[in-house]
Design an enzyme around this catalytic site. Structure first.
Site, PDB file in Angstrom:
ATOM      1  N   TYR A   1      39.355  43.096  43.322  1.00 48.47           N
ATOM      2  CA  TYR A   1      38.132  42.452  42.808  1.00 48.47           C
ATOM      3  C   TYR A   1      37.051  42.434  43.903  1.00 48.47           C
ATOM      4  O   TYR A   1      35.861  42.444  43.630  1.00 48.47           O
ATOM      5  CB  TYR A   1      38.461  41.049  42.282  1.00 48.47           C
ATOM      6  CG  TYR A   1      37.411  40.482  41.356  1.00 48.47           C
ATOM      7  CD1 TYR A   1      37.034  41.169  40.199  1.00 48.47           C
ATOM      8  CD2 TYR A   1      36.795  39.260  41.630  1.00 48.47           C
ATOM      9  CE1 TYR A   1      36.080  40.648  39.348  1.00 48.47           C
ATOM     10  CE2 TYR A   1      35.837  38.736  40.779  1.00 48.47           C
ATOM     11  CZ  TYR A   1      35.486  39.435  39.637  1.00 48.47           C
ATOM     12  OH  TYR A   1      34.532  38.902  38.798  1.00 48.47           O
TER      13      TYR A   1
ATOM     14  N   LYS B   1      31.180  36.135  43.016  1.00 49.52           N
ATOM     15  CA  LYS B   1      31.505  35.001  42.119  1.00 49.52           C
ATOM     16  C   LYS B   1      31.571  33.682  42.900  1.00 49.52           C
ATOM     17  O   LYS B   1      31.221  32.629  42.358  1.00 49.52           O
ATOM     18  CB  LYS B   1      32.806  35.248  41.356  1.00 49.52           C
ATOM     19  CG  LYS B   1      32.738  36.354  40.298  1.00 49.52           C
ATOM     20  CD  LYS B   1      31.687  36.121  39.230  1.00 49.52           C
ATOM     21  CE  LYS B   1      31.845  37.099  38.057  1.00 49.52           C
ATOM     22  NZ  LYS B   1      30.691  37.011  37.130  1.00 49.52           N
TER      23      LYS B   1
END
Ligand code: NAD
Ligand code: 0WE
Length: 261
Positions: free
Chosen positions: A156, A163
């Site tokens: 990720y 995020k």
């Protein structure tokens, strides 16, 4: 029911009928909200227009959130069409595909800035541009996060860092806008097979192990996320702001994977 009767929502991030934004749009519509939609670029219009129209929407405007001018233009059009907007939904993220494989340490400056520009700054830019549209009574801003913000999720990478910045931005925006009654929250969703997830190598295995480890023993759906979004946008959540709410079958509470199958 009809928690959102008389409310208007602007929704950013529908690409197709698998999009999390589409699950949210359907839930808001079910609760009585009037909807407006924005899509990233010309090739998406033919996908988004029929979906929007199926929920009775006629406000369907392009906005590439990488452009301040396009953000200003879509908000000006929304003001003209709706007067006020009660709910802003931000369901947008983008990183270079090559940055979602291999090692985070190899992220380029351009890749880092692109991910943060489109996935994080866009929330700040859209929220600021929407401020004149919120009514006196306040408003609700919603965005989408992922557990990779908090713990390292393999591959990720730069999106996890983005995020984390997104969740922090939610807190700072909530602090700024609370005095005028505008609430800002994130939903941290479990992995869902959307366009943004397709082409991620090993995504199927990711979902399989997620479901096996999560207390509810299943993956989440765009309807699960939609139901929580409708609640967060509603008066029932009037005391909630700056929060990241998990819609993840409980995955985030577990320290270790289950001992049984
Ligand atoms: P999706 O591909 O359906 O939605 C992503 C949207 O971002 C698309 O509509 C795309 O057009 C839009 N977008 C990208 N660049 C843009 C730009 N420059 N301007 C305007 N729009 C742009 O995928 P999704 O999974 O529904 O993603 C929505 C949000 O949910 C993202 O923030 C994503 O990080 C988050 N999320 C996804 C999952 C998952 O597993 N799918 C889990 C948790 C959080
Ligand atoms: O936020 C996301 C996906 C965001 C995303 C996806 C893509 C794919 C195509 C951002 N940019 C791009 N750029 C592309 O070119 N998720 C939470 C879904 C996701 O993505 C992963 C995951 C999960 C879960 C990537 C690697 C590992 C796990």
């Amino acid at each position: 029911m009809a928690m959102l009767e008389g409310k208007t929502a602007l929704i950013f991030g529908v690409a197709n009928d698998h999009s999390i934004a589409w699950g949210i749009a359907q839930a808001l519509h079910r609760e009585g909200a009037q909807l407006g939609f924005s899509y990233a670029g010309p090739t998406l219009e033919k996908r988004v227009r029929p979906l929007a129209e199926s929920l009775g929407a006629d406000f369907i405007e392009q906005c590439d959130v990488g452009s301040d001018e396009e953000i200003a233009a879509v908000m000006a059009k929304a003001k003209e069409r709706f007067g006020t907007v009660d709910i802003l939904v931000h369901a947008i993220a983008f990183a270079n595909r090559e940055d979602l494989q291999g090692r985070f340490v190899d992220t380029s400056r351009d890749g880092f800035l692109l991910a943060h520009n489109i996935s994080v700054f866009s929330l700040v830019g859209l929220t600021r541009a929407a401020l004149p549209l919120f009514p006196e009574s306040g408003g609700s801003v919603l965005t989408l996060s992922y557990y990779g913000a908090e713990k390292v999720a393999p591959r990720y990478n730069v999106m996890g860092v983005a995020k984390a910045a997104l969740e922090a931005s939610v807190r700072y925006l909530a602090a700024d806008l609370g005095p005028q009654g505008v609430r800002v929250n994130a939903i941290s969703a479990g992995p869902i097979r959307t366009l943004a997830a397709s082409g991620i190598s090993g995504f199927r295995a990711y979902q399989k192990s997620f479901a096996a480890q999560a207390p509810l023993r299943r993956n989440v759906t765009i309807d699960d996320v939609g139901a929580t979004a409708a609640f967060l946008a509603s008066d029932g959540a009037r005391g909630i702001t700056g929060e990241t709410v998990y819609v993840d079958s409980g995955f985030n509470i577990m320290a270790m994977s289950s001992e049984e199958e």
